[in-house]
Design an enzyme around this catalytic site. Structure first.
Site, PDB file in Angstrom:
ATOM      1  N   SER A 208       3.891   1.097   8.050  1.00  0.00           N
ATOM      2  CA  SER A 208       3.593   2.428   7.504  1.00  0.00           C
ATOM      3  C   SER A 208       2.837   3.262   8.538  1.00  0.00           C
ATOM      4  O   SER A 208       2.915   4.485   8.537  1.00  0.00           O
ATOM      5  CB  SER A 208       2.745   2.301   6.242  1.00  0.00           C
TER       6      SER A 208
ATOM      7  N   HIS B 220       9.384  -3.226   3.989  1.00  0.00           N
ATOM      8  CA  HIS B 220       9.129  -3.451   2.561  1.00  0.00           C
ATOM      9  C   HIS B 220      10.443  -3.735   1.829  1.00  0.00           C
ATOM     10  O   HIS B 220      10.499  -4.575   0.925  1.00  0.00           O
ATOM     11  CB  HIS B 220       8.464  -2.221   1.934  1.00  0.00           C
TER      12      HIS B 220
ATOM     13  N   MET C 138       0.843  -1.202   0.000  1.00  0.00           N
ATOM     14  CA  MET C 138       0.000   0.000   0.000  1.00  0.00           C
ATOM     15  C   MET C 138       0.882   1.256   0.000  1.00  0.00           C
ATOM     16  O   MET C 138       0.415   2.347   0.326  1.00  0.00           O
ATOM     17  CB  MET C 138      -0.942  -0.006   1.204  1.00  0.00           C
TER      18      MET C 138
ATOM     19  N   THR D 234       8.295  -2.767  11.958  1.00  0.00           N
ATOM     20  CA  THR D 234       8.138  -1.593  11.089  1.00  0.00           C
ATOM     21  C   THR D 234       6.766  -1.667  10.412  1.00  0.00           C
ATOM     22  O   THR D 234       6.283  -2.737  10.062  1.00  0.00           O
ATOM     23  CB  THR D 234       9.250  -1.522  10.024  1.00  0.00           C
TER      24      THR D 234
ATOM     25  N   LYS E 199       4.517 -10.372   9.113  1.00  0.00           N
ATOM     26  CA  LYS E 199       3.941  -9.373  10.029  1.00  0.00           C
ATOM     27  C   LYS E 199       2.423  -9.498  10.025  1.00  0.00           C
ATOM     28  O   LYS E 199       1.770  -9.358  11.053  1.00  0.00           O
ATOM     29  CB  LYS E 199       4.378  -7.982   9.573  1.00  0.00           C
TER      30      LYS E 199
HETATM   31  P1  AMP Z   1       1.466  -2.944   3.456  1.00  0.00           P
HETATM   32  O1  AMP Z   1       2.056  -1.930   2.539  1.00  0.00           O
HETATM   33  O2  AMP Z   1       1.467  -2.532   4.896  1.00  0.00           O
HETATM   34  O3  AMP Z   1       0.144  -3.479   2.968  1.00  0.00           O
HETATM   35  O4  AMP Z   1       2.451  -4.176   3.412  1.00  0.00           O
HETATM   36  C1  AMP Z   1       2.834  -4.771   2.207  1.00  0.00           C
HETATM   37  C2  AMP Z   1       3.506  -6.082   2.500  1.00  0.00           C
HETATM   38  O5  AMP Z   1       4.639  -5.836   3.328  1.00  0.00           O
HETATM   39  C3  AMP Z   1       2.611  -7.072   3.248  1.00  0.00           C
HETATM   40  O6  AMP Z   1       2.835  -8.369   2.732  1.00  0.00           O
HETATM   41  C4  AMP Z   1       3.095  -6.957   4.665  1.00  0.00           C
HETATM   42  O7  AMP Z   1       2.909  -8.135   5.421  1.00  0.00           O
HETATM   43  C5  AMP Z   1       4.566  -6.679   4.456  1.00  0.00           C
HETATM   44  N1  AMP Z   1       5.146  -5.995   5.619  1.00  0.00           N
HETATM   45  C6  AMP Z   1       4.803  -4.783   6.114  1.00  0.00           C
HETATM   46  N2  AMP Z   1       5.530  -4.511   7.212  1.00  0.00           N
HETATM   47  C7  AMP Z   1       6.345  -5.574   7.412  1.00  0.00           C
HETATM   48  C8  AMP Z   1       7.340  -5.905   8.392  1.00  0.00           C
HETATM   49  N3  AMP Z   1       7.644  -5.088   9.399  1.00  0.00           N
HETATM   50  N4  AMP Z   1       7.974  -7.087   8.268  1.00  0.00           N
HETATM   51  C9  AMP Z   1       7.673  -7.947   7.254  1.00  0.00           C
HETATM   52  N5  AMP Z   1       6.759  -7.696   6.315  1.00  0.00           N
HETATM   53  C10 AMP Z   1       6.103  -6.523   6.384  1.00  0.00           C
END
Ligand code: AMP
Length: 319
Positions: A193, A33, A26, A191, A156
């Site tokens: 967003s 990321h 996102m 971590t 996560k």
């Molecule tokens: P998001 O942009 O938050 O939807 O996350 C995109 C992808 O990054 C998803 O598959 C999340 O699980 C992964 N992600 C976000 N934060 C972390 C983190 N701290 N450790 C591992 N994967 C992460």
């Protein structure tokens, strides 16, 4: 290369060397990321820095999916940092970024969506009704639009990862799903967003989450009840801190069903926590092993498409 439209994406996709590895996000990209992008590069056969040969390609999608936000959630204020995101993607060797506007993903309100099934109604699904249906629908659309060989998701969001694997199997999507271990800041906080919402004091309170997970891991040899009690004690104290940590759920769950593990549970389990600090909602989890793993679990682990689970131990020392 940046694609904003389906047509632009199709043109870019046609130029990509296989295997194509998709990392759906996102945006508001952070170190977590980046870790996914590095794993994606490895899976694409680029072999990381100094790797041998050009290998395949990494495709990143950036889309804040309205379908997965409930009324009163943070869709409008979710951080959007596309310029910086593109820089990070360039730094990490991403071939194509697909960042569509809303009308490109949803030309009309979708009428047919994915039902996330029983696991999708538990835990995150209980606190965020409709969330997993929205996630799975957009992920399925992204798979269709990008046709990846492999897609990478983070541990996560453990329940999300499990549901994406389930959807991929149940609907015969024919791609490989890879999981990346949780990435943590040096203070132990996973971590996210959403961490930018936290004030300095809220962040200090939020550290109760990784500390509770570490306490549970330290008590795991005494069984699920003891592990849960250790985490609960820390979070109880944090509920009285200033600012307080307001718990949504804390549970030790079977990683296949997400049903609470009973006192006699053996094998690998997930300790999952969700809590609010101020207006920020945080989730975190860790793997725990109780007694002997079952043969089926050991086999599943060796064939699981996951890297080594991240360790909390290094972070437990940060007080
Ligand atoms: P998001 O942009 O938050 O939807 O996350 C995109 C992808 O990054 C998803 O598959 C999340 O699980 C992964 N992600 C976000 N934060 C972390 C983190 N701290 N450790 C591992 N994967 C992460």
């Amino acid at each position: 290369m940046l694609a904003r439209t389906r047509v632009g994406l199709a043109a870019a996709r046609a130029t990509m060397a296989g295997p194509v590895v998709l990392v759906p996000t996102m945006g508001a990209l952070h170190a977590g990321h980046r870790a996914l992008l590095r794993l994606a590069r490895e899976l694409a056969g680029q072999g990381g820095e100094g790797g041998d040969g050009p290998g395949g390609s990494v495709l990143v999608s950036i889309f804040v999916n309205p379908l997965q936000f409930g009324a009163g959630e943070d869709f409008d204020r979710y951080p959007r940092t596309i310029e910086r995101d593109l820089e990070i993607c360039a730094e990490e060797g991403v071939s194509v970024v697909f960042a569509p506007p809303r009308r490109e993903m949803y030309p009309s309100e979708p009428q047919v969506t994915v039902d996330s099934g029983p696991v999708g109604r538990l835990l995150e699904g209980e606190y965020r009704p409709g969330f997993f249906g929205g996630v799975l629908t957009v992920v399925l659309k992204l798979f269709q639009l990008t046709r990846p060989d492999i897609a990478v998701f983070g541990e996560k969001d453990a329940q999300q990862l499990a549901l994406i694997r389930q959807m991929t199997a149940d609907l015969d999507l024919g791609l490989r799903i890879a999981g990346a271990p949780i990435h943590r800041d040096p203070d132990g906080l996973a971590t996210s967003s959403r961490n930018v919402y936290l004030s300095e004091w809220e962040r200090a309170s939020a550290l109760a989450l990784p500390r509770a997970l570490a306490a549970a891991a330290a008590a795991a040899s005494a069984g699920p009840k003891a592990a849960l009690a250790s985490a609960a004690m820390l979070l109880d104290a944090a509920s009285a801190s200033d600012p307080p940590v307001e718990l949504d759920y804390l549970t030790v769950a079977d990683p296949a069903t997400f049903v609470e593990a009973g006192p006699d549970y053996t094998g690998r389990a997930l300790l999952l926590v969700a809590a609010r600090v101020g207006s920020t909602r945080l989730i975190d989890n860790t793997w725990l092993t109780f007694g002997q793993e079952t043969a089926a679990q050991a086999a599943a682990e060796t064939t699981a498409e996951t890297a080594e689970p991240g360790s909390l131990e290094n972070h437990a020392a940060h007080d």
